[in-house]
Design a protein around this motif. Structure first.
Motif, PDB file in Angstrom:
ATOM      1  N   SER A  27      16.281  55.195  39.722  1.00 20.99           N
ATOM      2  CA  SER A  27      17.033  56.416  39.973  1.00 20.99           C
ATOM      3  C   SER A  27      16.369  57.244  41.070  1.00 20.99           C
ATOM      4  N   PRO A  28      17.123  57.652  42.094  1.00 27.40           N
ATOM      5  CA  PRO A  28      16.541  58.483  43.152  1.00 27.40           C
ATOM      6  C   PRO A  28      16.108  59.863  42.647  1.00 27.40           C
ATOM      7  N   GLU A  29      16.607  60.268  41.486  1.00 31.07           N
ATOM      8  CA  GLU A  29      16.274  61.595  40.965  1.00 31.07           C
ATOM      9  C   GLU A  29      15.188  61.555  39.896  1.00 31.07           C
ATOM     10  N   SER A  30      15.364  60.706  38.883  1.00 27.66           N
ATOM     11  CA  SER A  30      14.430  60.713  37.755  1.00 27.66           C
ATOM     12  C   SER A  30      13.339  59.655  37.859  1.00 27.66           C
ATOM     13  N   TYR A  89      23.312  54.794  40.232  1.00 27.79           N
ATOM     14  CA  TYR A  89      22.114  55.093  41.023  1.00 27.79           C
ATOM     15  C   TYR A  89      22.403  54.957  42.514  1.00 27.79           C
ATOM     16  N   MET A  92      24.157  57.968  43.897  1.00 27.72           N
ATOM     17  CA  MET A  92      23.216  59.075  44.040  1.00 27.72           C
ATOM     18  C   MET A  92      22.458  58.957  45.358  1.00 27.72           C
ATOM     19  N   ALA A  93      21.973  57.741  45.652  1.00 28.21           N
ATOM     20  CA  ALA A  93      21.221  57.527  46.895  1.00 28.21           C
ATOM     21  C   ALA A  93      22.134  57.657  48.109  1.00 28.21           C
ATOM     22  N   LYS A 127      24.791  59.466  48.531  1.00 29.70           N
ATOM     23  CA  LYS A 127      25.083  60.874  48.810  1.00 29.70           C
ATOM     24  C   LYS A 127      23.972  61.522  49.624  1.00 29.70           C
ATOM     25  N   GLN A 128      22.733  61.028  49.420  1.00 24.43           N
ATOM     26  CA  GLN A 128      21.595  61.552  50.173  1.00 24.43           C
ATOM     27  C   GLN A 128      21.445  60.841  51.526  1.00 24.43           C
ATOM     28  N   ASP A 150      19.961  55.872  32.431  1.00 26.44           N
ATOM     29  CA  ASP A 150      18.580  56.363  32.324  1.00 26.44           C
ATOM     30  C   ASP A 150      17.905  55.862  31.060  1.00 26.44           C
TER      31      ASP A 150
END
Length: 473
Positions: A152-155, A185, A188-189, A191-192, A219
């Motif tokens: 996960s790019p966030e967690s 996941y 999420m990446a 979008k960045q 997660d």
């Protein structure tokens, strides 16, 4: 999340891949092919011919690869249970417990990880790895038994899944991402504006292979379920080119990135329903490195074979059983029949307490997983692992005008070619005995003492019936 609670079905402990191959070989369940079988179709043909009878070991694939290919290593339900160190009737309980009580992984230094004994930073996938082409119309060579591990790019929490991976170039792989956790996941990446770090681990032990198919929330790291199946932390190691952690004793690891905003043609490919998944523009992996053990092994799964079906069926059964038992304590067991490709046909064993309960169980089963297409609910005297027993229950305890449930226009599997983009009908059959039925109406016939017979003590080895009849006279 970590938990050390003992499994209710704990056995002798799960085996590593090489230990499991030794076990199969020692009792004659591992066939050894002659050297040099072709990666295009020939290896898959032999593996499919022996499906469910013997696993297969292919040395010197194409006469050009030092890395052997193995296939069919868990193509029998009993084998899977044995590889995990439990009895077959305890397999679902063992998996349920592991999913509820995962064990955190243990990271080891790269110098101690067998998976990184050899490192290639100049990548040529088809030259360096023996990747087979399976079916007649497959679009090329495919990695079919690789665990795609993303982060996960966030967690930073990881996800593990098996996706079909088409070799599209020296360092490029086309991959089918369904709308599940890897895709979550990836979005999420994307979008960045960044690629998603990932790795493909090929040649892992049966417990880790099975854990990749767990149906758990996002997660929720499936490698921790693998640890619980082993009864100890799974050793992992950081990739050499990114932050992803992979099983430290994997035979082969492909490190790379799922590229943002890039799609290329992928497919067709022979899938689990035993039809071809269509060609379309799919996600793209760019490979940065390949690492592997000395004397590495390449595991391949033949699409639609027993190994493919069982790996999907067993974790789903455990999840569906857990879901149903939460609402219906009378549900004793479930089975995803192989005739329904281990996904679409569910048999449920129910200790029925009141009329109408069977239909409620059918509705609960449809809600438990969208892949389920047909459900048959039977009583506890029916062996749900025997299709003939289930068919007998339907033939003698089911009436279509009373016991049939049909739900139109519902979400199903997009890989079922009879649906319209995954939308189709579902059917449930309540083949249970009415609670108020007279006792003798549905009583199964039996012969007293049949189950306890010792046939060796009662039969002779004589072959001539005329002589035997004369002796009796």
């Amino acid at each position: 999340m970590a938990d050390s609670s003992p499994s209710p079905a704990i056995g002798t402990g799960a085996l590593s891949l090489r230990q499991w191959l030794d076990r199969l070989s020692a009792r004659g369940d591992l066939a050894i092919a002659r050297d040099g079988l072709k990666l295009r179709h020939e290896i898959a043909a032999v593996a499919k011919k022996l499906d469910g009878k013997q696993a297969t070991f292919f040395p010197d694939p194409d006469g050009a690869h030092a890395i052997p290919v193995v296939s069919g290593i868990v193509s029998d339900r009993g084998w899977m249970a044995e590889a995990l160190g439990v009895e077959q009737d305890g397999l679902l309980a063992h998996f349920q417990h592991a999913a509820r009580h995962p064990i955190a992984c243990e990271e080891v230094p790269q110098a101690q990880a067998p998976a990184q004994e050899v490192v290639h930073t100049e990548v040529d996938l088809l030259r360096q790895l023996p990747i087979p082409t399976h079916n007649e119309h497959d679009s090329g060579a495919y990695i079919t038994a690789g665990l795609l591990i993303s982060r996960s790019p966030e967690s930073g929490i990881q996800n593990v899944a098996i996706h079909r991976c088409q070799i599209s170039g020296k360092n490029r792989i086309g991959v089918l991402l369904l709308p599940r956790h890897t895709d979550h996941y990836y979005r999420m990446a994307e979008k960045q504006g960044k690629p998603l770090q990932m790795a493909i681990a090929i040649g892992v032990d049966p417990a880790t292979l099975l854990s990749s198919q767990a149906i758990v929330p996002v997660d929720y790291d499936e490698l921790e379920i693998a640890g619980a199946l082993h009864g100890k932390p799974l050793q992992v190691v950081k990739c050499t080119t990114n932050e992803v952690r992979v099983p430290a004793d994997a035979e082969i690891v492909i490190e790379g990135r799922l590229l943002a905003d890039e799609r290329e043609e992928e497919g067709p490919f022979g899938e689990f329903p035993q039809y071809y998944g269509e060609r379309a523009r799919r996600h793209v992996i760019e490979v940065d490195a390949i690492t592997h053990r000395h004397g590495a092994l390449f595991h391949t799964i033949v699409g639609g074979g027993l190994e493919h079906l069982l790996l999907g069926a067993i974790p789903r059964e455990a999840t569906i059983l857990n879901t149903l038992q939460g609402s219906f304590p009378g549900v004793k067991d479930v089975h995803l029949a192989l005739g329904g490709v281990g996904r679409y046909h569910l048999y449920v064993k129910l200790d029925k307490r009141q009329n109408g309960e069977g239909k409620n169980v059918i509705l609960g089963a449809f809600a438990a997983h969208y892949d389920i297409k047909h459900v048959v609910v039977v009583d506890t005297d029916v062996d749900i692992h025997d299709p003939q027993e289930v068919e007998w229950a339907v033939s003698t305890r089911f009436q279509a005008d009373r016991d049939l449930v049909v739900i139109a226009h519902s979400q199903g599997s997009k890989l079922d070619p009879s649906t319209e983009d995954g939308v189709g009908a579902k059917m449930g059959l309540d083949a249970t005995i009415p609670v108020d039925a007279p006792e003798m109406k549905y009583k199964r016939i039996r012969i007293p003492g049949e189950d306890a017979l010792d046939l060796d003590a009662l039969l002779t080895t004589a072959r001539d019936w005329r002589q035997a009849g004369q002796r009796a006279a």
